[in-house]
Design a protein around this motif. Structure first.
Motif, PDB file in Angstrom:
ATOM      1  N   VAL A 169     -66.849 -78.802  32.986  1.00  0.00           N
ATOM      2  CA  VAL A 169     -68.212 -78.261  32.980  1.00  0.00           C
ATOM      3  C   VAL A 169     -69.062 -78.997  31.951  1.00  0.00           C
ATOM      4  O   VAL A 169     -70.207 -79.389  32.239  1.00  0.00           O
ATOM      5  CB  VAL A 169     -68.204 -76.745  32.699  1.00  0.00           C
ATOM      6  CG1 VAL A 169     -69.619 -76.211  32.517  1.00  0.00           C
ATOM      7  CG2 VAL A 169     -67.521 -75.999  33.828  1.00  0.00           C
ATOM      8  N   SER A 170     -68.543 -79.213  30.756  1.00  0.00           N
ATOM      9  CA  SER A 170     -69.339 -79.890  29.731  1.00  0.00           C
ATOM     10  C   SER A 170     -69.655 -81.327  30.128  1.00  0.00           C
ATOM     11  O   SER A 170     -70.786 -81.794  29.946  1.00  0.00           O
ATOM     12  CB  SER A 170     -68.639 -79.847  28.372  1.00  0.00           C
ATOM     13  OG  SER A 170     -67.424 -80.541  28.397  1.00  0.00           O
TER      14      SER A 170
ATOM     15  N   SER B 167     -69.909 -82.504  33.174  1.00  0.00           N
ATOM     16  CA  SER B 167     -70.898 -82.495  34.255  1.00  0.00           C
ATOM     17  C   SER B 167     -72.299 -82.218  33.713  1.00  0.00           C
ATOM     18  O   SER B 167     -73.277 -82.808  34.184  1.00  0.00           O
ATOM     19  CB  SER B 167     -70.519 -81.492  35.346  1.00  0.00           C
ATOM     20  OG  SER B 167     -70.599 -80.176  34.866  1.00  0.00           O
ATOM     21  N   PHE B 168     -72.424 -81.351  32.703  1.00  0.00           N
ATOM     22  CA  PHE B 168     -73.743 -81.122  32.105  1.00  0.00           C
ATOM     23  C   PHE B 168     -74.235 -82.352  31.360  1.00  0.00           C
ATOM     24  O   PHE B 168     -75.432 -82.670  31.404  1.00  0.00           O
ATOM     25  CB  PHE B 168     -73.718 -79.920  31.162  1.00  0.00           C
ATOM     26  CG  PHE B 168     -73.932 -78.611  31.868  1.00  0.00           C
ATOM     27  CD1 PHE B 168     -75.126 -78.347  32.530  1.00  0.00           C
ATOM     28  CD2 PHE B 168     -72.947 -77.636  31.866  1.00  0.00           C
ATOM     29  CE1 PHE B 168     -75.325 -77.141  33.179  1.00  0.00           C
ATOM     30  CE2 PHE B 168     -73.140 -76.427  32.513  1.00  0.00           C
ATOM     31  CZ  PHE B 168     -74.326 -76.178  33.169  1.00  0.00           C
TER      32      PHE B 168
ATOM     33  N   LYS C  85     -75.459 -84.820  33.969  1.00  0.00           N
ATOM     34  CA  LYS C  85     -76.695 -84.406  34.634  1.00  0.00           C
ATOM     35  C   LYS C  85     -77.941 -84.803  33.843  1.00  0.00           C
ATOM     36  O   LYS C  85     -79.019 -84.952  34.409  1.00  0.00           O
ATOM     37  CB  LYS C  85     -76.694 -82.893  34.871  1.00  0.00           C
ATOM     38  CG  LYS C  85     -75.830 -82.489  36.044  1.00  0.00           C
ATOM     39  CD  LYS C  85     -75.700 -80.997  36.172  1.00  0.00           C
ATOM     40  CE  LYS C  85     -76.996 -80.347  36.541  1.00  0.00           C
ATOM     41  NZ  LYS C  85     -76.857 -78.911  36.826  1.00  0.00           N
TER      42      LYS C  85
ATOM     43  N   SER D 258     -73.846 -80.061  39.918  1.00  0.00           N
ATOM     44  CA  SER D 258     -74.158 -78.633  39.797  1.00  0.00           C
ATOM     45  C   SER D 258     -73.046 -77.787  40.404  1.00  0.00           C
ATOM     46  O   SER D 258     -72.632 -76.773  39.831  1.00  0.00           O
ATOM     47  CB  SER D 258     -75.489 -78.314  40.480  1.00  0.00           C
ATOM     48  OG  SER D 258     -76.543 -78.981  39.841  1.00  0.00           O
TER      49      SER D 258
ATOM     50  N   SER E 231     -70.039 -77.854  38.155  1.00  0.00           N
ATOM     51  CA  SER E 231     -70.234 -76.941  37.019  1.00  0.00           C
ATOM     52  C   SER E 231     -69.890 -75.509  37.401  1.00  0.00           C
ATOM     53  O   SER E 231     -69.182 -74.811  36.662  1.00  0.00           O
ATOM     54  CB  SER E 231     -71.682 -76.993  36.524  1.00  0.00           C
ATOM     55  OG  SER E 231     -72.021 -78.265  36.084  1.00  0.00           O
TER      56      SER E 231
ATOM     57  N   SER F 163     -76.608 -77.533  26.997  1.00  0.00           N
ATOM     58  CA  SER F 163     -75.607 -76.990  27.924  1.00  0.00           C
ATOM     59  C   SER F 163     -74.261 -77.681  27.754  1.00  0.00           C
ATOM     60  O   SER F 163     -73.215 -77.030  27.679  1.00  0.00           O
ATOM     61  CB  SER F 163     -76.085 -77.132  29.363  1.00  0.00           C
ATOM     62  OG  SER F 163     -77.253 -76.390  29.575  1.00  0.00           O
ATOM     63  N   GLY F 164     -74.291 -79.007  27.688  1.00  0.00           N
ATOM     64  CA  GLY F 164     -73.045 -79.747  27.488  1.00  0.00           C
ATOM     65  C   GLY F 164     -72.407 -79.436  26.155  1.00  0.00           C
ATOM     66  O   GLY F 164     -71.191 -79.277  26.051  1.00  0.00           O
TER      67      GLY F 164
ATOM     68  N   PHE G 153     -70.627 -75.934  26.177  1.00  0.00           N
ATOM     69  CA  PHE G 153     -69.309 -75.917  26.810  1.00  0.00           C
ATOM     70  C   PHE G 153     -68.306 -76.795  26.068  1.00  0.00           C
ATOM     71  O   PHE G 153     -67.102 -76.564  26.148  1.00  0.00           O
ATOM     72  CB  PHE G 153     -69.421 -76.279  28.291  1.00  0.00           C
ATOM     73  CG  PHE G 153     -69.988 -75.153  29.103  1.00  0.00           C
ATOM     74  CD1 PHE G 153     -69.189 -74.087  29.468  1.00  0.00           C
ATOM     75  CD2 PHE G 153     -71.325 -75.129  29.451  1.00  0.00           C
ATOM     76  CE1 PHE G 153     -69.709 -73.020  30.188  1.00  0.00           C
ATOM     77  CE2 PHE G 153     -71.859 -74.074  30.170  1.00  0.00           C
ATOM     78  CZ  PHE G 153     -71.050 -73.020  30.535  1.00  0.00           C
TER      79      PHE G 153
END
Length: 132
Positions: free
Chosen positions: A8-9, A11-12, A15, A29, A32, A94-95, A98
């Motif tokens: 998740v981190s 992918s953020f 992005k 997305s 995530s 966000s990254g 996470f």
């Protein structure tokens, strides 16, 4: 849990460098969301039950109620703390949020592996001897 939070981190972080109109942005997305779902499932099957299992396995009967109450209080306090700070951290990054959660998860796994004793096949008296 740590692996799904790491996904998740990452992918953020990715992005931030991709146009919101691209197909890869939409895919990240979904990755995530899938990572968070996997983390929730892993938490429910593993770490989420840890305080209750530890309490039932290692506490002597005469203090189980008092220490169990304290452990429940601590569990709900930290749940509240995560809920309170999540939006603040997500506004920051966000990254990064996470990544912090990943680091805490890795620390927790190391703590459990090092400090929580194995109780399989041991009697309550043998477990209590370990803590004396």
């Amino acid at each position: 849990m740590a692996l799904s939070l790491l996904v998740v981190s990452i992918s953020f972080y990715l992005k931030e460098y991709i146009s919101p109109d691209s197909d890869l942005y939409a895919t990240l997305s979904l990755v995530s969301v899938a990572g968070v779902v996997v983390m929730v499932i892993a938490f429910s099957l593993g770490l989420g039950a840890m305080p209750w299992i530890i309490m039932s396995e290692i506490l002597p009967i005469n203090i189980k109620g008092l220490v169990g109450s304290f452990a429940t209080l601590a569990n709900w306090f930290f749940s509240w703390l995560v809920t309170l700070t999540a939006n603040l951290l997500l506004d920051w990054s966000s990254g990064g949020t996470f990544t912090i959660y990943t680091a805490v998860c890795v620390f927790t796994a190391e703590f459990v592996a090092i400090w929580v004793p194995e109780t399989k096949g041991k009697t309550l008296e043998e477990i209590q001897q370990f803590f004396r």
